[in-house]
Design a protein around this motif. Structure first.
Motif, PDB file in Angstrom:
ATOM      1  N   ASN A   1       1.719  -1.442   4.426  1.00  0.00           N
ATOM      2  CA  ASN A   1       0.793  -0.461   3.837  1.00  0.00           C
ATOM      3  C   ASN A   1      -0.582  -1.072   3.620  1.00  0.00           C
ATOM      4  OD1 ASN A   1       2.603   1.615   3.757  1.00  0.00           O
ATOM      5  ND2 ASN A   1       3.227   1.268   1.642  1.00  0.00           N
TER       6      ASN A   1
ATOM      7  N   ALA B   1      -3.962   0.205   5.209  1.00  0.00           N
ATOM      8  CA  ALA B   1      -5.095   0.628   4.367  1.00  0.00           C
ATOM      9  C   ALA B   1      -6.381  -0.065   4.831  1.00  0.00           C
ATOM     10  CB  ALA B   1      -4.822   0.298   2.902  1.00  0.00           C
TER      11      ALA B   1
ATOM     12  N   ASP C   1      -4.845  -5.484  -1.678  1.00  0.00           N
ATOM     13  CA  ASP C   1      -5.735  -5.389  -0.523  1.00  0.00           C
ATOM     14  C   ASP C   1      -7.063  -4.830  -1.011  1.00  0.00           C
ATOM     15  OD1 ASP C   1      -6.003  -2.338   0.028  1.00  0.00           O
ATOM     16  OD2 ASP C   1      -3.852  -2.651  -0.284  1.00  0.00           O
TER      17      ASP C   1
ATOM     18  N   ILE D   1      -6.184   3.889  -3.757  1.00  0.00           N
ATOM     19  CA  ILE D   1      -5.325   5.071  -3.883  1.00  0.00           C
ATOM     20  C   ILE D   1      -5.818   5.893  -5.071  1.00  0.00           C
ATOM     21  CG2 ILE D   1      -2.935   5.855  -4.001  1.00  0.00           C
ATOM     22  CD1 ILE D   1      -2.061   2.977  -3.456  1.00  0.00           C
TER      23      ILE D   1
ATOM     24  N   ILE E   1       3.285   8.227  -4.726  1.00  0.00           N
ATOM     25  CA  ILE E   1       3.578   7.312  -3.616  1.00  0.00           C
ATOM     26  C   ILE E   1       5.033   6.845  -3.538  1.00  0.00           C
ATOM     27  CG2 ILE E   1       1.224   6.441  -3.297  1.00  0.00           C
ATOM     28  CD1 ILE E   1       2.022   4.007  -4.899  1.00  0.00           C
TER      29      ILE E   1
ATOM     30  N   THR F   1       3.591  10.993   2.315  1.00  0.00           N
ATOM     31  CA  THR F   1       2.709  10.162   3.121  1.00  0.00           C
ATOM     32  C   THR F   1       1.353  10.836   3.232  1.00  0.00           C
ATOM     33  OG1 THR F   1       2.384   9.084   5.239  1.00  0.00           O
ATOM     34  CG2 THR F   1       3.543  11.184   5.290  1.00  0.00           C
ATOM     35  N   THR F   2       0.310  10.019   3.388  1.00  0.00           N
ATOM     36  CA  THR F   2      -1.004  10.584   3.641  1.00  0.00           C
ATOM     37  C   THR F   2      -1.411  10.236   5.072  1.00  0.00           C
ATOM     38  OG1 THR F   2      -2.026   8.587   2.801  1.00  0.00           O
ATOM     39  CG2 THR F   2      -1.763  10.403   1.249  1.00  0.00           C
ATOM     40  N   LYS F   3      -0.461   9.660   5.796  1.00  0.00           N
ATOM     41  CA  LYS F   3      -0.787   9.222   7.148  1.00  0.00           C
ATOM     42  C   LYS F   3      -0.535  10.335   8.160  1.00  0.00           C
ATOM     43  CE  LYS F   3      -0.126   4.676   5.496  1.00  0.00           C
ATOM     44  NZ  LYS F   3       0.810   3.622   5.191  1.00  0.00           N
TER      45      LYS F   3
ATOM     46  N   GLY G   1       3.065   7.745   9.607  1.00  0.00           N
ATOM     47  CA  GLY G   1       3.764   7.461   8.358  1.00  0.00           C
ATOM     48  C   GLY G   1       5.002   8.319   8.220  1.00  0.00           C
ATOM     49  N   LYS G   2       6.059   7.721   7.680  1.00  0.00           N
ATOM     50  CA  LYS G   2       7.268   8.497   7.410  1.00  0.00           C
ATOM     51  C   LYS G   2       7.369   8.759   5.909  1.00  0.00           C
ATOM     52  CE  LYS G   2       9.553   8.208  11.523  1.00  0.00           C
ATOM     53  NZ  LYS G   2       8.344   7.773  12.207  1.00  0.00           N
ATOM     54  N   GLY G   3       6.559   8.048   5.138  1.00  0.00           N
ATOM     55  CA  GLY G   3       6.603   8.242   3.686  1.00  0.00           C
ATOM     56  C   GLY G   3       7.850   7.678   3.045  1.00  0.00           C
TER      57      GLY G   3
ATOM     58  N   LEU H   1       7.694   3.045   0.503  1.00  0.00           N
ATOM     59  CA  LEU H   1       7.623   2.750  -0.927  1.00  0.00           C
ATOM     60  C   LEU H   1       8.796   3.323  -1.700  1.00  0.00           C
ATOM     61  CD1 LEU H   1       3.831   2.906  -1.781  1.00  0.00           C
ATOM     62  CD2 LEU H   1       5.285   0.924  -1.403  1.00  0.00           C
TER      63      LEU H   1
HETATM   64  N1  ADP Z   1      -2.170  -0.402  -0.141  1.00  0.00           N
HETATM   65  C1  ADP Z   1      -2.357   0.905  -0.073  1.00  0.00           C
HETATM   66  N2  ADP Z   1      -3.605   1.435   0.020  1.00  0.00           N
HETATM   67  C2  ADP Z   1      -3.786   2.765   0.075  1.00  0.00           C
HETATM   68  N3  ADP Z   1      -2.779   3.681   0.073  1.00  0.00           N
HETATM   69  C3  ADP Z   1      -1.524   3.228  -0.004  1.00  0.00           C
HETATM   70  C4  ADP Z   1      -1.235   1.830  -0.082  1.00  0.00           C
HETATM   71  N4  ADP Z   1       0.106   1.694  -0.165  1.00  0.00           N
HETATM   72  C5  ADP Z   1       0.633   2.938  -0.142  1.00  0.00           C
HETATM   73  N5  ADP Z   1      -0.330   3.863  -0.039  1.00  0.00           N
HETATM   74  C6  ADP Z   1      -0.149   5.325  -0.025  1.00  0.00           C
HETATM   75  O1  ADP Z   1       1.206   5.605  -0.289  1.00  0.00           O
HETATM   76  C7  ADP Z   1       1.738   6.461   0.716  1.00  0.00           C
HETATM   77  C8  ADP Z   1       3.222   6.210   0.868  1.00  0.00           C
HETATM   78  O2  ADP Z   1       3.493   4.942   1.413  1.00  0.00           O
HETATM   79  P1  ADP Z   1       4.867   4.697   2.145  1.00  0.00           P
HETATM   80  O3  ADP Z   1       5.974   5.137   1.259  1.00  0.00           O
HETATM   81  O4  ADP Z   1       4.902   3.282   2.612  1.00  0.00           O
HETATM   82  O5  ADP Z   1       4.823   5.690   3.363  1.00  0.00           O
HETATM   83  P2  ADP Z   1       3.918   5.653   4.679  1.00  0.00           P
HETATM   84  O6  ADP Z   1       3.328   4.276   4.780  1.00  0.00           O
HETATM   85  O7  ADP Z   1       4.883   5.946   5.773  1.00  0.00           O
HETATM   86  O8  ADP Z   1       2.896   6.731   4.494  1.00  0.00           O
HETATM   87  C9  ADP Z   1       0.904   6.182   1.940  1.00  0.00           C
HETATM   88  O9  ADP Z   1       0.894   7.254   2.835  1.00  0.00           O
HETATM   89  C10 ADP Z   1      -0.465   5.926   1.332  1.00  0.00           C
HETATM   90  O10 ADP Z   1      -1.122   7.135   1.054  1.00  0.00           O
END
Ligand code: ADP
Ligand code: MG
Length: 458
Positions: free
Chosen positions: A337, A341, A379, A384, A392, A398-400, A405-407, A410
């Protein structure tokens, strides 16, 4: 007449009149019709009687000494215990104003003296029926509200169950993915392990043999300074002088390469830790290092034109009792992540401004107490926002872009850190300046729950 009454139920009527004759007359008449009747001769007694055993109906005289009927009625209406009892006023007066007052203070009907018995009975029965229907309606309303509440509760339970199912499914998918990744990694590591041992093992004999051979050639050259034409030709073709200088360098670099492959294999094995599905005390830094090694190609991604600096601030830590393979997955998810980012369009990587900081990931480890360690991965990417921080750890959040992203990273990490290790996984971020994921876990699994409340990172 009382056809609507329940067989077992007898309506209870309180008659209030300061004229004993009236009281007697009404009591006899109503008792004859099967009602239970109590009679009192003033307002004070009426209030007492109504409060101690609330009747179903009150027949209330207006003109009484001390407290008149209106006042009695006002007291009755003001008291929660008696406010619901219907009051029929009795009076010899027959003026419009009195009727208005009677209704204004809460009376439901009005009977004038002298009484017409049939009329009295009809009005009494009327009010009792209304009272019964109202009671029934209240009961039904209450039942309805009750069943509504039950329905709501049921749907909440369903929602919760659905959520749990989603979580379970997310975990299944992710653990399947991770375990197949682990399998592949372990398989590759195992397959490479043997050939690389051959190569490494044979390199030093190769060095010795070539040195021997070169020495022999040297001796020949010294003892036979005038070689035949064929040897002379071969010597020139192969450029013996260069070969003699180059061969040892070549072997040395092969040896460095073999060492590197061996390290990689070791990291792969560390990462997959398939042989260590059980709780075991491990060096967390080793896990972080092997995860970084696996992510190396993304830290220096030429296609994406990013070079991400990794700063390590490791404190001396004891061995941590954990499921090492799972903890490595957490490091992998969080580091991925952070990399993403830093690579995002709003991130530093694409910022042309020279004053932008270098995209950096800082990994900081801390001994928080005798029971707990913290691993903080920071980072300096886009950060966020507050509302996204709330979500999250939700599965599938997910915001990807769709397909990237699969969300799950985390949410799975949360399960591993919090549920499986009794630790804490939290997120801190200043939007546009970066984010920190704080992983805090017990050193011994038997000491789960010894948390350090304050977060010490950032
Ligand atoms: N280091 C980071 N910087 C910015 N956003 C983050 C960071 N880590 C997580 N996120 C946010 O959390 C969301 C969920 O993360 P995650 O569960 O790993 O799913 P994914 O990476 O597949 O989107 C991400 O889509 C992002 O929006
Ligand atoms: Mg992710």
């Amino acid at each position: 007449m009382n056809t609507q009454k329940l067989e077992s139920y007898v309506d209870n009527i309180l008659v209030v009149d300061d004229t004993p004759d009236n009281l007697r007359l009404l009591s006899i008449m109503l008792s004859d019709k099967g009602y239970k009747v109590r009679g009192v001769i003033n307002g004070e007694m009426a209030l007492k009687a109504a409060r101690s055993t609330p009747p179903d109906l009150i027949l209330l005289d207006i003109t009484m000494p001390q407290m008149n009927g209106y006042e009695v009625c006002q007291h009755l209406k003001a008291d929660g215990r008696t406010s619901g009892i219907p009051v029929i006023f009795l009076s010899a007066l027959n003026q419009v104003l009195d009727k208005v007052t009677a209704f204004a203070v809460g009376g439901v009907d009005y009977i004038t003296k002298p009484f017409d018995l049939e009329e009295v009975l009809a009005r009494v029965e009327n009010q009792l029926t209304i009272q019964r229907l109202q009671k029934k309606m209240h009961e039904q309303n209450a039942r309805l509200q009750d069943s509504e509440a039950k329905e709501r509760q049921k749907s909440q339970q369903l929602e919760l169950a659905l959520q749990q199912l989603q979580n379970a499914q997310a975990q299944l998918i992710q653990s399947e993915k991770m375990s197949s990744l682990g399998n592949v990694v372990a398989g590759v590591a195992h397959e490479i392990n043997n050939p690389i041992s051959f190569i490494k093992g044979n390199l030093s004999p190769v060095r010795e043999y070539t040195e021997d051979l070169l020495r022999l050639v040297q001796l020949y050259a010294e003892d036979f300074p005038n070689p035949t034409a064929a040897i002379q030709e071969q010597l020139e073709a192969m450029d013996l002088t260069f070969l003699r200088k180059d061969l040892p360098k070549l072997i040395a670099s092969m040896s460095i390469g073999a060492d590197r492959i061996e390290e990689i294999v070791q990291s792969l094995r560390n990462f997959s830790r398939l042989d260590e599905a059980e709780l075991k005390a491990v060096d967390i830094h080793e896990g972080l290092e092997s995860t970084l090694m696996i992510l190396q190609h993304r830290l220096k991604d030429e296609a994406a034109q990013t070079i991400i600096k990794v700063v390590k601030e490791y404190e001396a830590l004891p061995k941590i009792e954990c499921y090492a393979g799972q903890m490595n997955q957490v490091f992998m998810n969080v580091l991925t992540n952070a990399i993403e980012a830093l690579q995002s369009p709003i991130g530093w990587a694409n910022d042309v401004d020279d004053s932008s900081p270098i995209p950096t990931i800082t990994i900081c480890t801390k001994l928080l107490s005798d029971f707990q360690v913290g691993i903080y991965i920071t980072d300096n990417g886009r950060g966020i926002t507050e509302d996204i921080q709330q979500r999250i750890f939700e599965p599938f959040f997910t915001t990807k872009k769709v397909g990237t992203g699969k969300g799950l990273g985390l949410s799975i990490s949360y399960t591993i850190v919090v549920d499986d290790h009794g630790g804490q996984l939290r997120c801190f971020s200043i939007p546009d300046h970066g984010a920190t994921l704080a992983i805090e876990i017990p050193i011994h699994q038997s000491k789960k729950g010894f948390y350090k409340e304050d977060w010490v990172g950032l």
